[in-house]
Design a protein around this motif. Sequence first.
Motif: not given
Length: 559
Positions: A112-116, A125-129, A133-136
């Motif tokens: 959904v989004s990406i930021e430093p 920032q991800t969206s699953l069904p 979840e936030q992934i670094t």
Amino acid sequence: MLTDYDLVVVGAGWFGLAAAKVYLELHPTENILVLESSGSCGGTWAETRIYPGLKSNNLHGTYEYPDFPMDPKVYAVQPGEHIPGDVLHKYLTDFAKRFGVFSRTRFHTKVVSIEPGLDDTWKLQTSLPDSKEQITTARVILATGLTSTPNFPQYPGVEKFKGPYFHAKDFYRNGETVKTAENVVVVGGAKSAYDVAYAYADAGAKVELVVRPDGQGPVWISHPYVDFGLRLEKLLHVRFLTCFSPCPWGDTAGYGGIRNWPHGTRIGRWLVDKFWATLGGGVVAANGYESHPELKKLQPWNSAFWIGSGLSIHNYPNNFFDMVKQGNIRVHVATVDHLTEQEVHLSTGDILRADVVVCSTGWQKQSSLQYLNFPEAKIGLPHPKEEQARLVAEADENIFARFPRLKNQPRLLGAVKPGDPYRLYRFIVPPTLVDKRNFAFAGMVSTVSTSICANSQALWISAFFDGNLDRLAKTDKEITNEVLLHTQWGKWRYPCGYGANLPDFVFDALPYADLLHADLGLQLNRKSNGFKELFAPYGPEDFVGLVDEWVEKHPTKTG
């Protein structure tokens, strides 16, 4: 700062798979993740994107990764045949499994989004069904492609329409309508519109093809073989013929005199015009546009010189243009005014009966992904608007001095002129992030030379991340000048294609591979002798083992 992953690749299409494969080869112990919003590999060729009759424009032999040939015994596609969509999906899935990418891919996961983040890391920032979840990650490659977010018009009255109404992207999900629809309206003049129209007409439906008068017009579409039995897609990779396309990095592999003469002299420019007129004239004659009033409506509006990769291939079992002449497909140059329960009302006053309406209305070239708190807020140049305007003017002056032919731009027939192109170094890295070496785009190009470009970009990105390029712009000024020269060139070179927004390559793809390979310190002239170098077409087979070749030349730069 500790991160979840060393690298995240967003997108599992041609470019994302290639980028992950090469990075894994050079960093076998690192923690790598591929995120894919759909449920399968392939991008354009994902399982949910394959509609009835879909085939590649390319013939077998040119649409494959150099290190993973499409074996005819395995994939049941012979040389000289177009590749069915389901075969391409299997091929790309097999590629992902063969090189360890598939097991590292998480499907049904949309970024959904990406930021430093902290310490030059990234937060996704991800969206699953059923969750978020936030992934670094320490590094990120965005390979979301150019056909992920459709332009889907909502015409007045669409809520009243009783039949299926969908974008061509969702033709797969509505494939059963091919068997049941009797009257179909297809909106669009691109190759995908022709594909959809053909599928319905071939099944016996009456198809109305609506091409809007204020757009770019009907697609250029050629048969796979042109004069003298020459294969069009291979002609694009003949080094001598690339000289007929003005390109600022065209002489990277040498032959500067041969390349500069056609564009720097009056006689040369006359020959360039003749070359493109011959190519375009052959297509016009072969398709018979002048032979029938309905076909005349489908004759492209601008010279093939300005079109870019939008030039497509006739890959249907039967002749599409015969369907038009026979009345199975009727053409309307009009806009859609509104819809009623079972009808489409056009700006011309025509009323078309419709069981199904399919919008083949293109794609948003900017992904729906949000860039949050990016340097200078965006992924372009960091200069103030006034300074950018001055630099753009300087780049334009340089381009027109080298390629005077580009001054004489075509009239775009009322099409809305887009804004600035993507300003990326080598069409891969935002200028503000070159020094970080942790962010790249893969596949932010429109080209029929997909496999060559994907392979070259993949190796360039990995070497760039590790600071192991042999050649890289060293100052902000040098970066800015190159970015503006290359992106402004695209704007003026392919105004009827995608050039005003992003790189669009036809005869320019081989020189682009040269540009990246020169940065990597690789051999550029890869044919066995000078004659073949100029006149034999390049293909994936010329780039087999590129990673191994780079490692051999840079033994101290690999882990």
